[in-house]
Motif scaffolding. Structure first.
Motif, PDB file in Angstrom:
ATOM      1  N   TRP A  23       0.828  -1.210   0.000  1.00  0.00           N
ATOM      2  CA  TRP A  23       0.000   0.000   0.000  1.00  0.00           C
ATOM      3  C   TRP A  23       0.860   1.257   0.000  1.00  0.00           C
ATOM      4  O   TRP A  23       0.521   2.249  -0.661  1.00  0.00           O
ATOM      5  CB  TRP A  23      -0.965   0.005   1.188  1.00  0.00           C
ATOM      6  N   VAL A  24       1.991   1.214   0.724  1.00  0.00           N
ATOM      7  CA  VAL A  24       2.760   2.454   0.868  1.00  0.00           C
ATOM      8  C   VAL A  24       3.398   2.852  -0.466  1.00  0.00           C
ATOM      9  O   VAL A  24       3.586   4.039  -0.752  1.00  0.00           O
ATOM     10  CB  VAL A  24       3.803   2.325   2.007  1.00  0.00           C
ATOM     11  N   TYR A  71       0.626   4.420  -2.429  1.00  0.00           N
ATOM     12  CA  TYR A  71       0.435   5.768  -1.898  1.00  0.00           C
ATOM     13  C   TYR A  71       1.457   6.718  -2.537  1.00  0.00           C
ATOM     14  O   TYR A  71       1.117   7.810  -3.010  1.00  0.00           O
ATOM     15  CB  TYR A  71       0.577   5.756  -0.370  1.00  0.00           C
ATOM     16  N   ALA A  72       2.712   6.280  -2.571  1.00  0.00           N
ATOM     17  CA  ALA A  72       3.765   7.122  -3.160  1.00  0.00           C
ATOM     18  C   ALA A  72       3.555   7.300  -4.663  1.00  0.00           C
ATOM     19  O   ALA A  72       3.889   8.351  -5.220  1.00  0.00           O
ATOM     20  CB  ALA A  72       5.141   6.511  -2.879  1.00  0.00           C
ATOM     21  N   VAL A  84       1.260  10.152  -5.113  1.00  0.00           N
ATOM     22  CA  VAL A  84       1.973  11.420  -4.932  1.00  0.00           C
ATOM     23  C   VAL A  84       2.853  11.696  -6.159  1.00  0.00           C
ATOM     24  O   VAL A  84       2.933  12.836  -6.630  1.00  0.00           O
ATOM     25  CB  VAL A  84       2.804  11.379  -3.624  1.00  0.00           C
ATOM     26  N   PRO A 104      -6.189   0.008   0.905  1.00  0.00           N
ATOM     27  CA  PRO A 104      -6.580   0.647   2.152  1.00  0.00           C
ATOM     28  C   PRO A 104      -7.167   2.050   1.933  1.00  0.00           C
ATOM     29  O   PRO A 104      -6.860   2.736   0.953  1.00  0.00           O
ATOM     30  CB  PRO A 104      -5.287   0.730   2.953  1.00  0.00           C
ATOM     31  N   THR A 105      -7.977   2.451   2.899  1.00  0.00           N
ATOM     32  CA  THR A 105      -8.649   3.749   2.851  1.00  0.00           C
ATOM     33  C   THR A 105      -7.670   4.893   2.632  1.00  0.00           C
ATOM     34  O   THR A 105      -7.969   5.840   1.899  1.00  0.00           O
ATOM     35  CB  THR A 105      -9.409   3.969   4.170  1.00  0.00           C
ATOM     36  N   VAL A 106      -6.502   4.809   3.253  1.00  0.00           N
ATOM     37  CA  VAL A 106      -5.584   5.947   3.163  1.00  0.00           C
ATOM     38  C   VAL A 106      -5.126   6.172   1.715  1.00  0.00           C
ATOM     39  O   VAL A 106      -4.950   7.315   1.283  1.00  0.00           O
ATOM     40  CB  VAL A 106      -4.385   5.752   4.132  1.00  0.00           C
ATOM     41  N   VAL A 107      -4.976   5.083   0.946  1.00  0.00           N
ATOM     42  CA  VAL A 107      -4.593   5.230  -0.462  1.00  0.00           C
ATOM     43  C   VAL A 107      -5.758   5.827  -1.255  1.00  0.00           C
ATOM     44  O   VAL A 107      -5.567   6.722  -2.090  1.00  0.00           O
ATOM     45  CB  VAL A 107      -4.163   3.871  -1.059  1.00  0.00           C
ATOM     46  N   LEU A 162      -8.075   7.794  -0.135  1.00  0.00           N
ATOM     47  CA  LEU A 162      -8.228   9.213   0.218  1.00  0.00           C
ATOM     48  C   LEU A 162      -7.173  10.062  -0.482  1.00  0.00           C
ATOM     49  O   LEU A 162      -7.468  11.166  -0.966  1.00  0.00           O
ATOM     50  CB  LEU A 162      -8.108   9.386   1.735  1.00  0.00           C
ATOM     51  N   ARG A 163      -5.932   9.526  -0.550  1.00  0.00           N
ATOM     52  CA  ARG A 163      -4.869  10.313  -1.177  1.00  0.00           C
ATOM     53  C   ARG A 163      -5.113  10.449  -2.682  1.00  0.00           C
ATOM     54  O   ARG A 163      -4.834  11.489  -3.282  1.00  0.00           O
ATOM     55  CB  ARG A 163      -3.505   9.667  -0.890  1.00  0.00           C
TER      56      ARG A 163
END
Lengths: 220, 278
Positions: A161-162, A165-166, A169, A203-206, A208-209
């Motif tokens: 996931w991280v 996420y990156a 970005v 995941p939710t955080v991805v 949302l980003r």
């Protein structure tokens, strides 16, 4: 700070380099590296790159900060790094990602696609969205953008996931840095939309980003 | 070939991908425990939804035996991985809660630890009484060091964290957990404070965790980061950002603040901090 002021506040670089090479403890190496990084002298680059291979994370963080601060002047030293030294290469990817010099392109693309460590792929993804292309002629600019975009889109399927996420970005940075051709712009948005989808694996955080990036790119 | 840690086999990593069918076959056969070990790990890691996965894992869990012989360790390694995998297969694996409750009574503390974590992941209220009973003798007894190893009598960290994940916040549960906030080991204090913060939302327990972010040992700072993330305690954003630890762990903690937390600082500030740590 002016160059003259810097010279006064900072011991000669040769002395600082000698201190790094002399350091015989973990803490000693950290302090000597911090001092060398702070002198902001391009002559420090190759020694800072050496520190990346010493297996001392604290000192490596300080060296990466120093190399990023040196900017393009540190790129040659970074690219000369022994590719077999895995630990050092991981730190070098972070430094190149922070510097944003296009000479780091191949190493960043390779790291995002193949590195076994999520932390390295993560740094590479962010770096591919932050290359400084402003001074290049348009055709070369478009070619590099296309390489970055392809690498980032492929990594939207990364298992970690991280890293995804990156990638969000990175894609946002790529779109904001300079205008993309319409087809590329469309592919980029489609990539962000894939990462915005609600699913058990994402995941939710991805999500949302990715939503935030899409909002930034298409103001209401 | 067998390793401890997260239960991932040491020599058979992701370099040799296998199919779900193959993972099930390896777990089903009984002649080679190391194959079963890998099969169990795979089914959990890949969140298998195959109808045979959970029954096979339950079967592997029942194969545990006393730990005192060399062969026994092998069998329990399979059972440990089966317990871990069942936790990963929440909520479908809720039918295995009775098996995990049995495992929580096993003499092998490593198995009790894996069972406790799985029961936490399955958010099994049925487990609260048994978890509390294991902890009720307090930090001196349940949390005392064993005479034969540096391990504690009970796997306190896993038991405490399971109570927080399950989320039954009765005064009885809080009373069992609270004494562990003064345990001699900072990791246990961190786990207890996290659980109390999750169960009560009482800010005083966040103070314990934020203070541990400055602990001289990296391992303790890492644990406090994970615990603040699990509790989703958003006011800790700033101290998390300046903690001396790997960005990877700070990012996991901040993901917890985003997904588990509420209130201020809000999502945009949390995401901006995450961006800066990539």
């Amino acid at each position: 700070m002016s160059a003259a002021a810097m010279e006064m506040s900072c011991p000669p670089t040769a002395e600082l380099i000698a201190a790094v090479q002399r350091a015989d403890s973990s803490q000693g190496l950290l302090l000597a590296t911090q001092a060398l990084a702070a002198c902001a002298d391009p002559a420090a680059a190759s020694t800072l790159v050496e520190v990346l291979g010493f297996n001392n994370p604290g000192a490596a963080v300080a060296a990466v900060d120093g190399l990023i601060h040196l900017g393009p002047g540190a790129v040659d030293a970074l690219l000369q790094l022994d590719p077999e030294n895995y630990g050092a290469r991981a730190w070098a990817v972070r430094a190149l990602a922070g510097i944003g010099d296009v000479r780091g392109l191949e190493l960043l693309v390779d790291a995002l696609g193949t590195d076994v460590a999520a932390s390295v792929r993560r740094a590479a993804a962010k770096g591919l969205g932050a290359l400084r292309l402003g001074d290049l002629e348009p055709a070369r600019q478009a070619a590099i953008q296309a390489r970055c975009l392809d690498a980032l889109l492929a990594a939207t399927a990364d298992g970690e996931w991280v890293v995804r996420y990156a990638v969000v970005v990175g894609l946002e940075g790529l779109a904001k840095a300079s205008p993309l051709e319409p087809a590329a712009q469309g592919a980029l948005k489609a990539g962000l939309q894939r990462l915005q989808v609600v699913s058990a694996e994402n995941p939710t955080v991805v999500q949302l980003r990715a939503q935030l990036a899409l909002d930034h790119l298409s103001p209401p | 070939m067998l390793s401890s840690g997260d239960g991932r086999p040491a020599s058979t990593g992701e370099g040799t991908p296998i199919s779900e069918e193959e993972a099930l076959r390896r777990l089903r056969q009984t002649s080679d425990p190391s194959q079963q070990y890998y099969g169990a790990w795979w089914l959990g890691r890949m969140r298998s939804q195959h109808p045979e996965a959970i029954p096979l894992l339950q079967g592997a869990l029942r194969l545990r035996r006393p730990r005192d012989t060399g062969a026994g360790v092998e069998e329990n390694a399979v059972a440990r991985n089966a317990a871990r995998a069942l936790g990963k297969l929440a909520p479908a694996a809720r039918c295995a809660i009775p098996d995990l409750l049995d495992t929580l009574e096993d003499p092998d503390d490593g198995l009790r630890e894996a069972a406790a974590r799985a029961l936490g992941e399955l958010q099994a209220p049925e487990a609260v009484a048994a978890l509390c009973r294991r902890l009720s003798s307090g930090p001196e007894v349940a949390g005392g060091q064993r005479s034969d190893s540096p391990r504690l009598v009970e796997p306190c960290e896993a038991l405490l964290e399971a109570l927080g994940d399950i989320g039954v916040a009765t005064p009885e549960v809080l009373a069992v957990v609270e004494p562990f906030t003064t345990h001699s080991r900072p990791i246990i204090r961190s786990a207890a404070a996290r659980t109390l913060l999750q169960l009560s939302g009482d800010a005083r327990w966040s103070g314990v965790l934020v203070e541990l972010l400055d602990h001289p040992q990296l391992q303790v700072r890492r644990a406090a980061l994970m615990d603040l993330g699990a509790a989703g305690w958003r006011p800790a954003l700033e101290p998390i950002g300046r903690t001396l630890a790997e960005n990877s762990l700070k990012l996991i903690a901040l993901r917890g603040l985003v997904e588990q937390g509420k209130g201020d600082p809000g999502i945009p500030e949390l995401l901006a901090c995450m961006d800066s740590l990539l």
